[in-house]
Design an enzyme around this catalytic site. Structure first.
Site, PDB file in Angstrom:
ATOM      1  N   LEU A 147      -6.236   9.098  -1.489  1.00 26.05           N
ATOM      2  CA  LEU A 147      -7.023   9.907  -2.428  1.00 26.05           C
ATOM      3  C   LEU A 147      -6.400   9.958  -3.813  1.00 26.05           C
ATOM      4  CD1 LEU A 147      -7.661  12.761   0.152  1.00 26.05           C
ATOM      5  CD2 LEU A 147      -9.417  11.207  -0.744  1.00 26.05           C
ATOM      6  N   GLY A 148      -5.718   8.885  -4.211  1.00 32.06           N
ATOM      7  CA  GLY A 148      -5.121   8.849  -5.538  1.00 32.06           C
ATOM      8  C   GLY A 148      -4.121   9.972  -5.721  1.00 32.06           C
ATOM      9  N   GLY A 168      -3.263  12.612  -2.976  1.00 30.45           N
ATOM     10  CA  GLY A 168      -2.508  12.295  -1.774  1.00 30.45           C
ATOM     11  C   GLY A 168      -3.321  11.516  -0.763  1.00 30.45           C
ATOM     12  N   GLY A 228      -1.957   1.785  -2.884  1.00 29.34           N
ATOM     13  CA  GLY A 228      -2.633   1.901  -1.591  1.00 29.34           C
ATOM     14  C   GLY A 228      -2.013   0.998  -0.539  1.00 29.34           C
ATOM     15  N   ASP A 229      -1.616  -0.202  -0.953  1.00 29.25           N
ATOM     16  CA  ASP A 229      -0.963  -1.132  -0.020  1.00 29.25           C
ATOM     17  C   ASP A 229       0.378  -0.568   0.450  1.00 29.25           C
ATOM     18  OD1 ASP A 229      -3.097  -2.712  -0.844  1.00 29.25           O
ATOM     19  OD2 ASP A 229      -1.893  -3.768  -2.335  1.00 29.25           O
TER      20      ASP A 229
END
Length: 322
Positions: free
Chosen positions: A235-236, A239, A265-266
């Protein structure tokens, strides 16, 4: 070992500018180029943590991507293909805003699918997890991840994790087939989760940023009901959430000065999979995921963090009434 498959890898070019204004000349302050793609980034984070990693990618024998990949310091299996690996360009501004322009890659052939499965067969006794991630190359069937998930499940022991991180039509096709092709771990962001359930990604992310994770959890529960086992929703700056059939948690990131969100994200997925394969409780797996993603966002370029970069102590996890 954590084995990753990136069907559409990329050379990641990152340009840092003070401010980007459409239609004007922008002068880069710094510029980097490195081998990337979602699965490659996951494997890179795993290797930097001192864990065994293997990245499987399609790549021609003399492609510059191959030489850049070999500099990363962990093993690859290169599947021969025609054409040149694409370049993905990220432009990061001083306030952390990132604009990405992704090129198309080489054409898909059925040989790529079979050679990935052959590579998996060669290393199957060592695998603790298989991560398939990223977009699909031109010509690939949109349901490739669903097809591969079914085939992999026939090969692997029950305790070997299968994770998928993708978007757009390949994600939707996987979502349509969760009843028969559900991975153990599905990692959408808010907008990808919205694609799967027909929601509004902006609403999901905005609500989470305000501390209300109920809509994210409700949307993820719909995927659980269709066959998904663990849904990790990044969620950027808010968190991430982790939702299972029985529980749900939210984790908020530690204080972070964002330099580039490329690879965040990875890195989150890498942190989660590493924690899961170590047998940590699920809430601690989520905590590790968010700590890794935040550390990546605090690094320039496609910043892949090492364990020394992560801040677990200030990554807060709460259980949500689901």
């Amino acid at each position: 070992m954590i084995l990753t498959f990136t069907p559409n890898p990329s050379t990641d070019a990152t340009l840092s500018v003070a401010t980007l204004r459409r239609g004007e000349v922008a002068r880069a302050i710094t510029a980097t180029r490195e081998a990337g793609g979602k699965g490659v980034n996951v494997a890179h984070a795993v290797a930097k943590a001192g864990r065994a990693a293997l990245a499987v990618v399609p790549c021609g024998e003399s492609d510059p991507f191959k030489f850049a990949a070999n500099r990363l310091g962990f093993p690859f299996v290169f599947i021969p293909v025609e054409g040149t690996i694409r370049t993905n360009t990220a432009i990061t501004e001083s306030d952390g805003t990132t604009t990405k322009i992704n090129e198309p890659g080489p054409q898909y052939t059925i040989d790529v699918q079979q050679e990935f499965l052959d590579a998996l067969d060669s290393h199957i006794s060592e695998c603790k997890a298989v991560v398939m991630a990223g977009s699909l190359p031109s010509g690939a069937p949109a349901d490739l991840y669903a097809t591969l998930t079914r085939e992999i499940r026939l090969k692997l022991a029950e305790d070997v994790l299968v994770a998928v991180d993708t978007s757009d039509e390949p994600l939707v096709k996987l979502g349509d087939q969760l009843e028969s092709a559900a991975p153990d771990i599905l990692k959408p962001n808010a907008f990808e989760l919205a694609q799967l359930v027909g929601a509004d990604g902006h609403v999901l992310e905005t609500s989470a940023s305000a501390g209300d994770y109920s809509e994210v959890v409700e949307a993820a529960k719909r995927l659980i009901q269709r066959g998904a086992k663990e849904v990790l929703v990044t969620l950027g700056g808010a968190g991430a959430c982790l939702v299972t059939a029985d529980s749900a948690w939210a984790a908020t990131p530690p204080p972070t000065v964002v330099k580039s969100t490329v690879g965040a994200g990875d890195s989150s997925l890498a942190g989660y999979v590493m924690a899961r394969t170590q047998g940590l409780p699920l809430d601690q797996c989520l905590q590790t995921a968010v700590a890794y993603g935040s550390a990546a966002a605090g690094l320039p370029g496609t910043g892949i963090p090492s364990p020394d970069d992560i801040n677990l102590e200030q990554t807060q996890v709460v259980e949500i009434d689901s």
